[in-house]
Design an enzyme around this catalytic site. Structure first.
Site, PDB file in Angstrom:
ATOM      1  N   ALA A 149       0.815  -1.220   0.000  1.00  0.00           N
ATOM      2  CA  ALA A 149       0.000   0.000   0.000  1.00  0.00           C
ATOM      3  C   ALA A 149       0.845   1.266   0.000  1.00  0.00           C
ATOM      4  O   ALA A 149       0.361   2.340  -0.327  1.00  0.00           O
ATOM      5  CB  ALA A 149      -0.931  -0.004   1.207  1.00  0.00           C
ATOM      6  N   GLY A 150       2.123   1.129   0.343  1.00  0.00           N
ATOM      7  CA  GLY A 150       2.982   2.311   0.475  1.00  0.00           C
ATOM      8  C   GLY A 150       3.319   2.963  -0.856  1.00  0.00           C
ATOM      9  O   GLY A 150       3.200   2.344  -1.918  1.00  0.00           O
ATOM     10  N   ARG A 183      11.085   7.523  -1.294  1.00  0.00           N
ATOM     11  CA  ARG A 183      12.509   7.608  -1.624  1.00  0.00           C
ATOM     12  C   ARG A 183      12.834   7.184  -3.066  1.00  0.00           C
ATOM     13  O   ARG A 183      13.933   7.380  -3.544  1.00  0.00           O
ATOM     14  CB  ARG A 183      13.335   6.774  -0.631  1.00  0.00           C
ATOM     15  CG  ARG A 183      13.547   7.504   0.684  1.00  0.00           C
ATOM     16  CD  ARG A 183      14.177   6.603   1.728  1.00  0.00           C
ATOM     17  NE  ARG A 183      13.235   5.618   2.233  1.00  0.00           N
ATOM     18  CZ  ARG A 183      13.566   4.591   3.005  1.00  0.00           C
ATOM     19  NH1 ARG A 183      14.828   4.398   3.333  1.00  0.00           N
ATOM     20  NH2 ARG A 183      12.642   3.750   3.432  1.00  0.00           N
ATOM     21  N   LYS A 220       6.002   2.527  -5.802  1.00  0.00           N
ATOM     22  CA  LYS A 220       7.240   1.751  -5.740  1.00  0.00           C
ATOM     23  C   LYS A 220       7.131   0.365  -6.384  1.00  0.00           C
ATOM     24  O   LYS A 220       7.993  -0.029  -7.171  1.00  0.00           O
ATOM     25  CB  LYS A 220       7.637   1.638  -4.269  1.00  0.00           C
ATOM     26  CG  LYS A 220       8.801   0.754  -3.989  1.00  0.00           C
ATOM     27  CD  LYS A 220       9.459   1.116  -2.685  1.00  0.00           C
ATOM     28  CE  LYS A 220       8.708   0.619  -1.484  1.00  0.00           C
ATOM     29  NZ  LYS A 220       9.523   0.827  -0.254  1.00  0.00           N
ATOM     30  N   GLN A 236      -6.385  -0.507   1.426  1.00  0.00           N
ATOM     31  CA  GLN A 236      -6.039   0.140   2.684  1.00  0.00           C
ATOM     32  C   GLN A 236      -5.935   1.634   2.360  1.00  0.00           C
ATOM     33  O   GLN A 236      -4.913   2.097   1.871  1.00  0.00           O
ATOM     34  CB  GLN A 236      -4.697  -0.407   3.209  1.00  0.00           C
ATOM     35  CG  GLN A 236      -4.333   0.113   4.584  1.00  0.00           C
ATOM     36  CD  GLN A 236      -2.884  -0.184   4.961  1.00  0.00           C
ATOM     37  OE1 GLN A 236      -2.038  -0.449   4.111  1.00  0.00           O
ATOM     38  NE2 GLN A 236      -2.603  -0.126   6.249  1.00  0.00           N
ATOM     39  N   GLY A 265       5.504  -6.262  -0.755  1.00  0.00           N
ATOM     40  CA  GLY A 265       5.501  -6.090  -2.208  1.00  0.00           C
ATOM     41  C   GLY A 265       6.799  -5.514  -2.755  1.00  0.00           C
ATOM     42  O   GLY A 265       7.079  -5.618  -3.946  1.00  0.00           O
ATOM     43  N   ASN A 305      13.956   0.518  -1.606  1.00  0.00           N
ATOM     44  CA  ASN A 305      13.528   1.846  -1.167  1.00  0.00           C
ATOM     45  C   ASN A 305      13.946   2.948  -2.128  1.00  0.00           C
ATOM     46  O   ASN A 305      13.336   4.001  -2.156  1.00  0.00           O
ATOM     47  CB  ASN A 305      14.120   2.163   0.208  1.00  0.00           C
ATOM     48  CG  ASN A 305      13.521   1.259   1.273  1.00  0.00           C
ATOM     49  OD1 ASN A 305      12.299   1.126   1.352  1.00  0.00           O
ATOM     50  ND2 ASN A 305      14.352   0.610   2.041  1.00  0.00           N
ATOM     51  N   ALA A 336      18.142  -4.684 -61.961  1.00  0.00           N
ATOM     52  CA  ALA A 336      18.705  -3.831 -60.902  1.00  0.00           C
ATOM     53  C   ALA A 336      18.387  -2.368 -61.188  1.00  0.00           C
ATOM     54  O   ALA A 336      18.327  -1.944 -62.341  1.00  0.00           O
ATOM     55  CB  ALA A 336      20.213  -4.027 -60.832  1.00  0.00           C
TER      56      ALA A 336
HETATM   57  C1  UD1 Z   1       9.063  -3.259   9.108  1.00  0.00           C
HETATM   58  C2  UD1 Z   1       9.029  -3.886  10.489  1.00  0.00           C
HETATM   59  C3  UD1 Z   1      10.456  -4.004  11.005  1.00  0.00           C
HETATM   60  C4  UD1 Z   1      11.324  -4.790  10.032  1.00  0.00           C
HETATM   61  C5  UD1 Z   1      11.237  -4.157   8.657  1.00  0.00           C
HETATM   62  C6  UD1 Z   1      11.943  -5.031   7.649  1.00  0.00           C
HETATM   63  C7  UD1 Z   1       6.936  -3.101  11.423  1.00  0.00           C
HETATM   64  C8  UD1 Z   1       6.298  -2.192  12.380  1.00  0.00           C
HETATM   65  N1  UD1 Z   1       8.261  -3.065  11.362  1.00  0.00           N
HETATM   66  O1  UD1 Z   1       9.525  -1.948   9.236  1.00  0.00           O
HETATM   67  O2  UD1 Z   1      10.452  -4.659  12.258  1.00  0.00           O
HETATM   68  O3  UD1 Z   1      12.640  -4.815  10.496  1.00  0.00           O
HETATM   69  O4  UD1 Z   1       9.874  -4.037   8.232  1.00  0.00           O
HETATM   70  O5  UD1 Z   1      11.942  -4.409   6.406  1.00  0.00           O
HETATM   71  O6  UD1 Z   1       6.261  -3.858  10.765  1.00  0.00           O
HETATM   72  N2  UD1 Z   1       2.815  -1.171   4.294  1.00  0.00           N
HETATM   73  C9  UD1 Z   1       1.490  -1.193   3.942  1.00  0.00           C
HETATM   74  N3  UD1 Z   1       0.600  -0.513   4.708  1.00  0.00           N
HETATM   75  C10 UD1 Z   1       0.975   0.195   5.807  1.00  0.00           C
HETATM   76  C11 UD1 Z   1       2.335   0.213   6.158  1.00  0.00           C
HETATM   77  C12 UD1 Z   1       3.242  -0.490   5.379  1.00  0.00           C
HETATM   78  O7  UD1 Z   1       1.101  -1.813   2.958  1.00  0.00           O
HETATM   79  O8  UD1 Z   1       0.100   0.792   6.447  1.00  0.00           O
HETATM   80  C13 UD1 Z   1       3.795  -1.885   3.449  1.00  0.00           C
HETATM   81  C14 UD1 Z   1       4.762  -0.921   2.827  1.00  0.00           C
HETATM   82  O9  UD1 Z   1       4.341  -0.536   1.521  1.00  0.00           O
HETATM   83  C15 UD1 Z   1       6.046  -1.725   2.773  1.00  0.00           C
HETATM   84  C16 UD1 Z   1       5.928  -2.732   3.908  1.00  0.00           C
HETATM   85  O10 UD1 Z   1       4.552  -2.733   4.269  1.00  0.00           O
HETATM   86  O11 UD1 Z   1       6.182  -2.452   1.572  1.00  0.00           O
HETATM   87  C17 UD1 Z   1       6.814  -2.389   5.093  1.00  0.00           C
HETATM   88  O12 UD1 Z   1       6.397  -1.176   5.668  1.00  0.00           O
HETATM   89  P1  UD1 Z   1       7.416  -0.159   6.297  1.00  0.00           P
HETATM   90  O13 UD1 Z   1       6.653   0.955   6.866  1.00  0.00           O
HETATM   91  O14 UD1 Z   1       8.485   0.149   5.334  1.00  0.00           O
HETATM   92  O15 UD1 Z   1       8.039  -0.996   7.507  1.00  0.00           O
HETATM   93  P2  UD1 Z   1       9.489  -0.836   8.081  1.00  0.00           P
HETATM   94  O16 UD1 Z   1       9.603   0.482   8.729  1.00  0.00           O
HETATM   95  O17 UD1 Z   1      10.461  -1.169   7.040  1.00  0.00           O
HETATM   96 CA    CA Z   2      10.826  -0.779   4.663  1.00  0.00          CA
END
Ligand code: UD1
Ligand code: CA
Length: 465
Positions: free
Chosen positions: A15-16, A20, A27, A79, A108, A233, A429
């Site tokens: 969903a993100g 970056r 992404k 979401q 993803g 990222n 030709a």
């Molecule tokens: C998360 C973990 C962390 C781990 C890391 C590994 C949590 C709280 N932390 O952190 O412990 O070390 O991954 O990479 O889970 N996403 C959604 N919806 C949301 C939030 C995120 O779909 O509401 C997706 C994002 O698009 C992304 C993935 O989930 O692909 C990870 O989310 P992100 O916020 O980057 O988690 P990290 O901070 O990396």
């Molecule tokens: Ca991440």
């Protein structure tokens, strides 16, 4: 719960936006290894679960992400607001809580994760565990959640970087964010996740502590090569993922009997097929849905896209082939271009600086050098001389040229379409041909030669100072 026969559901969090990446595109819509990140992760999920049990949580550019996933039957969950990884699962509850067995959660933006690793994760969960998370021992775990372990190595909690104490920050075991849960226990407890952290997010990582508190055991499985969990990222990481995926693809085809010279320089997309004993020379790019038969040679720097090559085809260096089919034993190039929608027959030869567009080129026919054949049909065993041009475009519309079998088109012929040349006809030709030529006829369309004896010598005399 046992692994065998137990159904698996895979949820892909996507969903993100991925700020970056500095992109207008979400992404997961960027490509590595010849397909989008989301397609790559979906393909991995499909190795474990049928499409009806694969779900993608979408938010940013939801429709575009949905459109990028072409396998029918995959589920999508919206979401609208991204309130954390735990929240992403909470919104999926309605669609998923009826599905028993294992619940596998992946990201993803993690295209390097292999299905074999997820199978081991499921294997590690089998028995009494409520869940297993994938972890890695990192030199530097900055940014990752840290894995806290208790008695008999059970995971008691995962603490995020921001919430960790100095002591916890020293822990080198990092959470990779990839999980396998017992679905029933997961859905029973997921609502206990609270946004009680400085970011006010619902952290999926809280499930370790929640399950533990409820008397269940959460385990961690350490992965040997944490690169498999590389989350993309930025564009630097995207290029690294692309390199690693292409390295894997090249290795796969080498194991299957394809010779690849300097494999690090060769790009083979995920959707490609290559037959045994084919040789791929350095810097070749084999893209899209291209399928190559056995015993072919793909020359250095050749680019093949969405094309089909039968057995024994030779593609010379720096040749470009797009949406075309090439028959057995044909040779194309070096420096040739099959621009779009061509059909080259078996044993045909297309040489340097020849361009074909929407042309069917008969078996055993030859166009050895410098020609343009567009919207044309060339019969078997015909010979197209150097410099032949089909004038297929009148400025408004395209017109066809049909050349029969065994015809001989002399060098530098200009064929003004629409035009028909019969079987066995012979074009002198340098002719400009505008009218139909019957079978076995000779056609000349050029000015008669004039010779003026001594003319050049007289000119030189005149020009003397
Ligand atoms: C998360 C973990 C962390 C781990 C890391 C590994 C949590 C709280 N932390 O952190 O412990 O070390 O991954 O990479 O889970 N996403 C959604 N919806 C949301 C939030 C995120 O779909 O509401 C997706 C994002 O698009 C992304 C993935 O989930 O692909 C990870 O989310 P992100 O916020 O980057 O988690 P990290 O901070 O990396
Ligand atoms: Ca991440």
């Amino acid at each position: 719960m046992e692994t065998m026969e137990t159904p698996v559901t895979v949820v892909i969090l996507a969903a993100g936006l991925g700020t970056r990446m500095k992109s207008r595109k979400a992404k997961v819509l960027h490509s590595a290894g010849g397909r989008t990140l989301i397609e790559q992760v979906v393909a991995t999920a499909l190795e474990l679960a049928p499409p009806e049990r694969v779900f993608v949580v979408v938010g940013h550019q939801a429709d575009a992400v949905r459109a990028a996933v072409r396998t029918p039957g995959i589920g999508f969950i919206r979401q609208e607001e991204q309130k954390g990884t735990g929240h992403a699962l909470m919104v999926a509850r309605e669609a998923l809580s009826g599905l028993d067995g294992w619940l596998v959660v992946v990201y993803g933006d993690g295209p390097l994760l292999r299905a074999a690793t997820l199978r081991s994760l499921i294997g590690a969960a089998a028995g009494n565990a409520a869940g297993v998370l994938l972890s890695a021992i990192m030199e530097d775990a900055t940014g990752y959640g840290r894995v806290l372990r208790g008695v008999s190595n059970r995971v008691t909690a995962v603490v995020e970087q921001k919430a960790a104490t100095a002591e916890q920050l020293a822990i080198r075991e990092a959470n990779m964010g990839i999980y396998c849960y017992r679905a029933d226990l997961f859905w029973r407890h997921v609502d206990e996740i609270r946004p009680d952290n400085p970011a006010h997010e619902y952290y999926l990582t809280d499930m370790a502590e929640i399950l533990n508190r409820a008397g269940h055991s959460m385990l961690a499985m350490q992965i040997e090569d944490p690169r498999e969990c590389l989350g993309i990222n930025n564009r630097v990481e995207l290029a690294e993922a692309d390199r690693l995926l292409r390295q894997r693809t090249a290795q796969h085809w080498m194991i299957e009997g394809v010779t690849i010279e300097k494999p690090d320089t060769v790009s083979i997309d995920a959707g490609v097929q290559i037959g045994m004993d084919t040789v791929v020379e350095p810097f070749a790019r084999i893209l899209g849905t291209t399928s190559i038969g056995e015993n072919c040679r793909i020359g250095a720097g050749a680019i093949l896209r969405d094309s089909v090559l039968a057995d024994g085809v030779e593609i010379g260096a720096y040749t470009v082939v797009q949406t075309s089919r090439v028959g057995a034993g044909a040779s194309v190039g070096p420096f040739a271009r099959l621009r779009m929608d061509n059909e080259v027959g078996p044993g045909a030869h297309i040489g340097n600086f020849v361009e074909l567009k929407k042309t069917s080129f008969g078996a055993g026919a030859k166009a050895g050098h410098l020609a343009y054949l567009g919207d044309a049909q060339i019969g078997e065993e015909s010979n197209i001389g150097a410099g032949t041009i089909t004038c297929n475009y009148d400025g408004k519309r395209k017109h066809p040229t049909a050349i029969g079998k065994g015809a001989f088109v002399g060098s530098n012929s200009t064929l003004v379409a629409p035009l028909e040349i019969g079987d066995g006809a012979y074009l002198a030709a340098g002719s400009v041909i505008t009218e139909k030529v019957p079978a076995d006829a000779l056609a000349l369309g050029r000015a008669r030669q004039v010779v003026k004896p001594e003319w050049a010598a007289r000119r030189r005399e005149r020009q003397k100072p």
